[in-house]
Write an enzyme that holds these catalytic residues in place. Sequence first.
Site, short mmCIF file in Angstrom:
data_model
loop_
_atom_site.label_atom_id
_atom_site.label_comp_id
_atom_site.label_asym_id
_atom_site.label_seq_id
_atom_site.Cartn_x
_atom_site.Cartn_y
_atom_site.Cartn_z
N ASP A 13 25.32 0.27 8.17
CA ASP A 13 24.77 -1.51 8.99
C ASP A 13 25.94 -2.55 9.24
O ASP A 13 26.91 -2.17 8.94
CB ASP A 13 23.75 -1.50 8.40
CG ASP A 13 22.55 -2.67 7.94
OD1 ASP A 13 21.59 -3.09 9.23
OD2 ASP A 13 22.83 -3.61 7.00
N ASP A 15 24.15 -6.43 9.39
CA ASP A 15 24.34 -7.99 8.10
C ASP A 15 24.06 -7.23 6.93
O ASP A 15 23.22 -6.64 7.11
CB ASP A 15 23.20 -8.49 8.76
CG ASP A 15 23.07 -9.31 10.47
OD1 ASP A 15 24.58 -9.82 9.98
OD2 ASP A 15 22.56 -9.47 11.03
#
Length: 229
Positions: A13, A15
Amino acid sequence: MSGNPQIKYAIFDLDGTLLDTESIYTIATQKYLDAYANGVKFTYDVKKQLMGRHINVSTQILLDTYHINDTLEHAIQYKVETLNSLWPTVKPLPGAIRILNYFKKHHIPIALATSTTKSVFDIKMQGKKEILDYFDVIVLGDDPHVKEAKPNPQIFLHAGHLLGCTDMKQAIVFEDAVLGVQAGIASGAYTVAIPDHEQPEDPYFQNAYTVLKSLNEFDPKIFGLPNDY
């Protein structure tokens, strides 16, 4: 997940996992609440429902939760403009470059799987080419092959497919959000949780294969990887 991992692929991922963006989202959202909801506090209980979701979905949840009399279009516009002013300040999280170097050194293909749309991603990653160069595959939230957002595992399954992974038990997923961890587990991958620092004790994270305080704590041995991190 039982058995001895034999990791051949890594999926990240963005963020809150590689980039320190979650504080930026909190600042932007609180600014909006200050302006349109009489300054009500943006709590973690609400934030965890938003993390990892497409901006349209997360903004609608925000409006519904706080009973805000605003249009979805305007709320999104406000948040995007505020975020765009803040993106230049975003830095990699501790251990981010180190772990990407580790996988690259061991010739393990790396994918980025983020709910961020392309238009926002391009702004967010300006001046961060050194991070983008690590990825063999990048899957964004508006990819036409990703019709369901996290906690649906579709984005991780598509990233694995593009990497050439035919068995997600050969993949490791790194996530900071509850919804992302749910998606990683549902994909069948070994899922590593690096919880958002605002609320690291969320009990759901214990469902991950392992929980880290930062990427610097990564232990390759438990994944059957070379112990030279």
